[in-house]
Design an enzyme around this catalytic site. Sequence first.
Site, mmCIF file in Angstrom:
data_model
loop_
_atom_site.group_PDB
_atom_site.id
_atom_site.type_symbol
_atom_site.label_atom_id
_atom_site.label_comp_id
_atom_site.label_asym_id
_atom_site.label_seq_id
_atom_site.Cartn_x
_atom_site.Cartn_y
_atom_site.Cartn_z
ATOM 1 N N SER A 167 -9.762 -0.630 6.931
ATOM 2 C CA SER A 167 -9.095 -0.411 5.634
ATOM 3 C C SER A 167 -8.373 -1.623 5.071
ATOM 4 O O SER A 167 -7.993 -1.623 3.905
ATOM 5 C CB SER A 167 -8.114 0.752 5.750
ATOM 6 O OG SER A 167 -8.819 1.971 5.772
ATOM 7 N N SER A 217 -9.329 1.682 2.967
ATOM 8 C CA SER A 217 -8.494 2.494 2.117
ATOM 9 C C SER A 217 -7.431 1.688 1.371
ATOM 10 O O SER A 217 -6.803 2.195 0.450
ATOM 11 C CB SER A 217 -7.808 3.572 2.950
ATOM 12 O OG SER A 217 -6.985 2.988 3.937
ATOM 13 N N LYS A 264 0.862 -1.189 0.000
ATOM 14 C CA LYS A 264 0.000 0.000 0.000
ATOM 15 C C LYS A 264 0.897 1.238 0.000
ATOM 16 O O LYS A 264 1.939 1.249 0.666
ATOM 17 C CB LYS A 264 -0.887 -0.045 1.239
ATOM 18 C CG LYS A 264 -1.939 1.061 1.314
ATOM 19 C CD LYS A 264 -2.799 0.891 2.577
ATOM 20 C CE LYS A 264 -3.890 1.935 2.686
ATOM 21 N NZ LYS A 264 -4.688 1.770 3.921
#
Lengths: 478, 478
Positions: A187, A163, A88
Amino acid sequence: MAIHEDNLAFATIEELAALLAKRNISPVELTVLFLQRIDRQNSAVNAFLTVTAELALAAARRAEKAFSRKRGASRNRNPLLGIPVSLKDNLWTRGIRTTAGAKILRDFVPTADATAARKLFDAGAVLLGKTNMHEFAYGITSSNPHYGDARNPWACDRITGGSSGGSAAAIAAGLCVASIGTDTGGSIRVPSALCGTVGLKPTFGRVSVFGTVPLAPSFDHVGPIARSVPDAAILLGLIAGRDPLDPTSSARRVEDFRGALDKPLRKFRLGRPHEHYWKKLDSEVRRLAEAAVRDLEKHGAVVREVSLPHLIDSLQAATDISLAEATHGHQAAGFFPADAADYSKEVRQRLEAGEQITAVKYLAGLDVRKRLLAEFDAAFQDVDAIVAPTAPVPAPLIGADNVVIDGEEIGVRPALVGMCRPANFTGLPAISVPCGFTREGLPTGLQLIGRAFDESTLLRIAHAYERTHEWGQRHPRL
Amino acid sequence: MAIHEDNLAFATIEELAALLAKRNISPVELTVLFLQRIDRQNSAVNAFLTVTAELALAAARRAEKAFSRKRGASRNRNPLLGIPVSLKDNLWTRGIRTTAGAKILRDFVPTADATAARKLFDAGAVLLGKTNMHEFAYGITSSNPHYGDARNPWACDRITGGSSGGSAAAIAAGLCVASIGTDTGGSIRVPSALCGTVGLKPTFGRVSVFGTVPLAPSFDHVGPIARSVPDAAILLGLIAGRDPLDPTSSARRVEDFRGALDKPLRKFRLGRPHEHYWKKLDSEVRRLAEAAVRDLEKHGAVVREVSLPHLIDSLQAATDISLAEATHGHQAAGFFPADAADYSKEVRQRLEAGEQITAVKYLAGLDVRKRLLAEFDAAFQDVDAIVAPTAPVPAPLIGADNVVIDGEEIGVRPALVGMCRPANFTGLPAISVPCGFTREGLPTGLQLIGRAFDESTLLRIAHAYERTHEWGQRHPRL
């Protein structure tokens, strides 16, 4: 290549490690395969913000050398060696741009690796690139005005969830084998549920958060997103443990999480919360989650109802605390209000809302946190894990502000955060495991929440459930 | 009685324990003596809010029986047995009214003892009564509109300092031998400096705060007020230690603090902060504190300057955080705003101010706390303790809003809190030891701040200093 591409692109870490160990494929071949797939298909899902092709090939060549040094039939004791992964884009990578999905950080190149990233690199994993995400991880859709929206591989007009949306989408689309994400309010778990991956938010303190762009520090967790529960167990074992660079990291012993999965799971007790989790659900989500509970009963689960009365209060308290922590963090970093114009309206408004939270409200929220944790502790006297859906709906359409559940409109954000946030608020470990597809063909997730530092039990239950289904054999066609 | 009253009324725990052990006096005789003194003289200083004469006599009789069970020359290993003490009125006492100096708690009778109180009782100490204090410990003067102002035995038109003013005044006036107080922003040390007693604020977590009426929980400490450093050491050893009823209490081993004083103190290093502490001082306070530093040099101290740059920022940060914590506590207890009319204007205004603190300000304050603690930690690489005055002025007049230092007016509250608050903010241990009398005959205090959980060093340095002066022989005449 003798092996069909799909058998590699949708294989697990364990399967690929076996092929690599047997020299059925080389790390460079595997890396090239994934880079080609990214090249062809990333535009459909916008999962990667940065592709590190050259660095990946160099890492693959190093892995290849390491394999050739391993003479004879010695078993590969490092399953990550040569495995193509993603990270990420809020995890620092030395020398590689780390945007956190934010315009403000468009030129940020860290001088150090996040501890979780460094551990992956040290194990010989091959970084393919950095994945798309909600701006500053401050949202649950991964719709991103600065870098383009992440799109769900199962239906490209739908959100990935966020996210860590790019990470889950990349795995689901066969663009990488596994990923590391962060989870402040779901997330890791929400995109896992919406994209059909396994996502584990470990116990607070289990994995160092050093080198992650912070959101709300008392809620922030780093954890794996993977194609299978054993893969998540392998990754957790690798990234967990005390880190001198993160004072909140725990010195708890790191167990052999993967090894624990081989022990047979006989009787275990699951708690269905009376409050909140099983109330407002999309009918398809409800059908699949109820079926999952029945499956778990077949696998030895005794299911009983548990009560967590402060769950309801905790939703507002967690919102208040995380709003304040996020705004404080952005102020302390010098981003807000200095660079206010460079935020999306959505994130800027949330940062402004954080300025309005009073300290007494913040402190009252901490009291609720203590009470809720005490209620979970009490429930864990009676059950080994809490079971609930991960998200009350399958992936909403990109751009939708609301979803409809039981004829009632509810905001996408509260809907998707609501069932995940309690585990961030309490720091308890939680996993989302694929729970079947809706009639429309969208994946759903089953959530298990466990005792602090008892990820092993969660992984074992999730694995027992996962093994009896073939959902991992179904792949999206881009 | 063969022994002169003053020799008993102003004796230390150690001296009285020796007399009790030798049967030169009995616990009941001693208790009666102190009760008579309270009867005659408390009206002059208003040190006691509640006198527990009957309970005290009963406890004294129990102590007497315990002494008579101790046959032969066995040394008394429990120096508190039969010693008349007092407790600040914000420490819960089962069955005894505990007002915290507040009208709101005028009828509050706890059903449990504060842990520190219980430990004193278990050791056979005789509770004479509960001492006057600033309302809810939320002020530094011990001027109290509900129960009358505590008055300084050395000059009854002056404040005792606060908030544990009654405890320090009672010891100074010979109305009890020792006391337990609380310290959130100097509330043990300031009255000790202004009344000429020894006051020790231990390390955060060293002494359980169970059963104290909270003020600002991350600043609140329970600690001894005594006539001598050895007495403070004895009391600390008794009340310290892990308490399951206080999750913030530390499991650190409780040393023999009293025994440590018998080891010779040779060379040690003292730090004089460059910032804040030695800047604005009353000329008499400066003269006495400088003389004390020279005395310490004679006793083996190497004095050097240390730098604590965040001290200045920390004063506002500590104020912000404690304002918010206090208001939150009073809201959570249901006192505020429900009983707003029952507070003094001063405390009510402070509680209202606490409502205005934002969460981001609170969190920014926590950052300052971390930075200041890191600066103290760095200083403690070079020195064993920090030395400074406890208060920049001797006791102000009752009712004064301001004091004048170097021709500049400064509020009584910031003046008296300013040098003590940093040790509350950081949780570091700090002691105030008598430092001589001004030309007007008012006592002053020298403050030593030490490493976390290193109360032993503070006590040893304070004791080395104390032994070379005869200030303990001077008593106020009421």
